[in-house]
Design an enzyme around this catalytic site. Sequence first.
Site, PDB file in Angstrom:
ATOM      1  N   ASP A   1      23.177  41.116  21.019  1.00 34.11           N
ATOM      2  CA  ASP A   1      23.372  41.999  22.166  1.00 34.11           C
ATOM      3  C   ASP A   1      22.058  42.571  22.693  1.00 34.11           C
ATOM      4  OD1 ASP A   1      22.684  43.922  20.274  1.00 34.11           O
ATOM      5  OD2 ASP A   1      24.661  44.859  20.211  1.00 34.11           O
TER       6      ASP A   1
ATOM      7  N   HIS B   1      21.174  46.376  19.292  1.00 34.90           N
ATOM      8  CA  HIS B   1      21.266  46.845  17.905  1.00 34.90           C
ATOM      9  C   HIS B   1      20.375  46.007  16.990  1.00 34.90           C
ATOM     10  CE1 HIS B   1      25.028  48.278  19.772  1.00 34.90           C
ATOM     11  NE2 HIS B   1      24.796  49.338  19.021  1.00 34.90           N
TER      12      HIS B   1
ATOM     13  N   SER C   1      25.772  54.321  17.058  1.00 35.25           N
ATOM     14  CA  SER C   1      25.838  53.017  16.382  1.00 35.25           C
ATOM     15  C   SER C   1      24.509  52.613  15.752  1.00 35.25           C
ATOM     16  CB  SER C   1      26.283  51.937  17.369  1.00 35.25           C
ATOM     17  OG  SER C   1      25.405  51.871  18.484  1.00 35.25           O
TER      18      SER C   1
END
Length: 250
Positions: free
Chosen positions: A222, A225, A76
């Site tokens: 979060d 990221h 990701s």
Amino acid sequence: MHRSWILTKLFSCLCLSFILLCGYDLSSAPASPPRSSSPPREGVGPAPGTNVTAPPGRPKRPVSAERPRIVAFGNSLTAGLGVPPDQSYPAHLQRTLDAAGYAYRVVNAGVSGDTTAGGVRRVSWVLNSTPVIVILELGGNDGLRGLSLHETQANLERIVQQLQQASVTVVLAGMKLPPNYGQDYTAGFEALYQAVATQYHLTRIPFFLDGVAGSSSLNQADGIHPTGEGYRLIVEKVFPTLEPLLERNR
């Protein structure tokens, strides 16, 4: 007589059904969608050969075959989870290359949630892009799940071996873990990247998230990221490591 009348009606219905079937145009039936050549995984980045710099909302143009390709191969953090496509690190890298006069095309081969084991299964898919350089950013999800360090290193080695057999230059992006995973595990996790890079003579990015990890302003809610600005800073730090491998005016 009543029975004869019923048989006649049934015969008429059968004839009508046959006529309708014969008159149906099969070409009007919806065709089955072609099978995708990309991994059937949620969160996959653009398919190999995609121009990651196309503005949002516009069709992505196929990458010119005249430009050598750099494939950003990862999870990701490469896919750009949570940011627009033009703010992912591969997109920032493309703009940096263009501004510096390097005629390469960057392909985003990031899959959210991918592990090194998933990366092993995707190597042939990545090679379909015929890259000259692959930036390998995998292992973070292995570490966050507490997977075997031995298996993580073995998987990275399998990926590197296959890429090098295809004459691809590999740049290995190192990762680190939060201290709450225990000193032995976190130290071993960080060291395995150095071990793989040394064994296979790879250019290594010591820590992919250097200067970005832990910053609330450069990461999304979060805390894992990066934001678009965070990805821009990643490329700013990564580019000096990548640049010696590049050729101008290709």
